[in-house]
Design a protein around this motif. Structure first.
Motif, mmCIF file in Angstrom:
data_model
loop_
_atom_site.group_PDB
_atom_site.id
_atom_site.type_symbol
_atom_site.label_atom_id
_atom_site.label_comp_id
_atom_site.label_asym_id
_atom_site.label_seq_id
_atom_site.Cartn_x
_atom_site.Cartn_y
_atom_site.Cartn_z
ATOM 1 N N GLU A 210 0.903 -1.041 -0.135
ATOM 2 C CA GLU A 210 0.025 -0.068 0.092
ATOM 3 C C GLU A 210 0.865 1.525 0.154
ATOM 4 N N LEU A 211 2.092 1.147 0.566
ATOM 5 C CA LEU A 211 3.271 2.537 0.677
ATOM 6 C C LEU A 211 3.557 2.794 -0.376
ATOM 7 N N ASP A 212 3.733 1.515 -1.004
ATOM 8 C CA ASP A 212 4.454 1.184 -2.863
ATOM 9 C C ASP A 212 3.492 2.249 -3.149
ATOM 10 N N VAL A 213 1.994 1.871 -3.229
ATOM 11 C CA VAL A 213 1.000 2.447 -4.314
ATOM 12 C C VAL A 213 1.028 4.089 -3.880
ATOM 13 N N PHE A 214 0.594 4.467 -2.613
ATOM 14 C CA PHE A 214 0.477 5.381 -1.989
ATOM 15 C C PHE A 214 1.867 6.462 -2.897
ATOM 16 N N ILE A 226 1.002 2.106 -12.405
ATOM 17 C CA ILE A 226 0.353 1.354 -11.169
ATOM 18 C C ILE A 226 0.784 0.444 -11.717
ATOM 19 N N ALA A 227 -0.370 -0.280 -12.210
ATOM 20 C CA ALA A 227 -0.635 -1.786 -12.647
ATOM 21 C C ALA A 227 0.627 -2.485 -13.494
ATOM 22 N N VAL A 234 -5.079 -4.366 -12.050
ATOM 23 C CA VAL A 234 -6.156 -2.772 -12.347
ATOM 24 C C VAL A 234 -6.663 -2.425 -11.100
ATOM 25 N N LYS A 235 -7.596 -3.458 -11.023
ATOM 26 C CA LYS A 235 -8.560 -3.880 -9.589
ATOM 27 C C LYS A 235 -7.821 -4.258 -8.455
ATOM 28 N N THR A 236 -6.974 -4.828 -8.523
ATOM 29 C CA THR A 236 -6.169 -4.987 -7.946
ATOM 30 C C THR A 236 -5.008 -3.476 -6.878
ATOM 31 N N VAL A 237 -5.409 -2.606 -7.741
ATOM 32 C CA VAL A 237 -4.621 -1.281 -7.303
ATOM 33 C C VAL A 237 -5.714 -0.622 -6.810
ATOM 34 N N SER A 238 -6.682 -0.252 -7.617
ATOM 35 C CA SER A 238 -7.773 -0.084 -6.755
ATOM 36 C C SER A 238 -8.222 -0.256 -5.466
ATOM 37 N N THR A 239 -8.549 -1.883 -5.458
ATOM 38 C CA THR A 239 -8.326 -2.156 -4.039
ATOM 39 C C THR A 239 -7.010 -1.216 -3.024
#
Length: 267
Positions: A210-214, A226-227, A234-239
């Motif tokens: 999550e920190l990485d995505v943030f 990001i995906a 993309v769904k996982t990134v959205s989660t």
């Protein structure tokens, strides 16, 4: 009669004379040989003792595993360790192979090279396979916000790839004694910032992923980008995006960017 191959012996013979008296008469010299000394058994014993000493040294040797995707750098680490410790060092570049080694062998130290974001979460994964083995992260970047995360994931140390050989040796010695080691004053301060839950800021509750995505969202990357970078859907990134909003108590990407700037998470 004793024989010698290398030392002829002149034999004196005592003969009885015709009147029963013993006469000292030298018979023709007879040169006979002593058996040569067998040195082969000594050589075999020496070889056996040498093998035994090697086996004893191997039994006492520390067992290190280095996982590094840059082969030259990995071999350099192995050279420094071998020069300063009695250690058996394995170097692999494949993370999954490293996990297999952790699961099947007893290790004294794991040096994990972290050079790409998706490998950061592997600290927790390695912890499941080698819970008793300290993990030393070797990173090319001074990521102040990442250090507390990997230390919480049970990494025991964090050093830079630009670290001197002397500091690498100090870090390894520290971890082998059960301590923790973080190189550089700024990284050490960052590590100390995770002292108690009451002192933690909201982003400290984010998982490594999550920190990485943030950080990527704060840097302007889209969910699709990001995906692709992290090999996720993309769904996982959205989660992850939704979880980040919930944990940081924000509702928009603009607020996310403001939060990152306010907490100096991005330049």
């Amino acid at each position: 009669m004793v024989r010698s191959a290398s030392c002829p012996v002149a034999v004196w013979v005592l003969n009885h004379g015709p009147f029963g008296k013993v006469q000292d008469v030298m018979s023709p010299l007879k040169f006979q040989s002593l058996p040569a000394l067998d040195r082969s058994s000594d050589a075999a014993l020496a070889r056996h003792l040498a093998v035994a000493r090697d086996e004893e040294a191997n039994d006492k040797a520390l067992r290190f595993l280095i996982i590094e995707d840059l082969p030259i750098f990995g071999l350099g680490l192995a050279g420094v360790i071998s020069s300063n410790f009695n250690a058996h060092v394995q170097v692999v570049s494949d993370v999954r192979k490293g996990l297999d080694i952790c699961a099947t062998e007893e290790l004294d130290l794991l040096l994990l090279g972290v050079s790409v974001p998706e490998r950061r979460e592997l600290v927790a994964e390695f912890d499941r396979f080698c819970a008793k083995c300290p993990i030393l992260i070797v990173s090319p970047l001074a990521e102040e916000n990442f250090v507390p995360r990997v230390l919480k994931a049970r990494a025991a140390g964090y050093i830079m790839k630009s670290t001197s050989t002397d500091e690498l040796v100090r870090a390894v010695e520290c971890l082998l004694k059960g301590g923790r080691y973080v190189s550089g004053p700024s990284l050490a301060r960052s590590a100390r910032s995770m002292t108690t839950p009451s002192e933690e800021k909201p982003h400290a509750s984010l998982s490594v992923r999550e920190l990485d995505v943030f950080m990527r969202i704060a840097g302007g990357s889209t969910a699709k980008e990001i995906a692709g970078d992290l090999s996720l859907s993309v769904k996982t990134v959205s989660t992850h995006h939704t979880h980040i909003f919930s944990k940081l108590h924000i509702r928009t990407d603009a607020q996310l960017g403001e939060y990152a700037l306010r907490n100096r998470l991005i330049p």
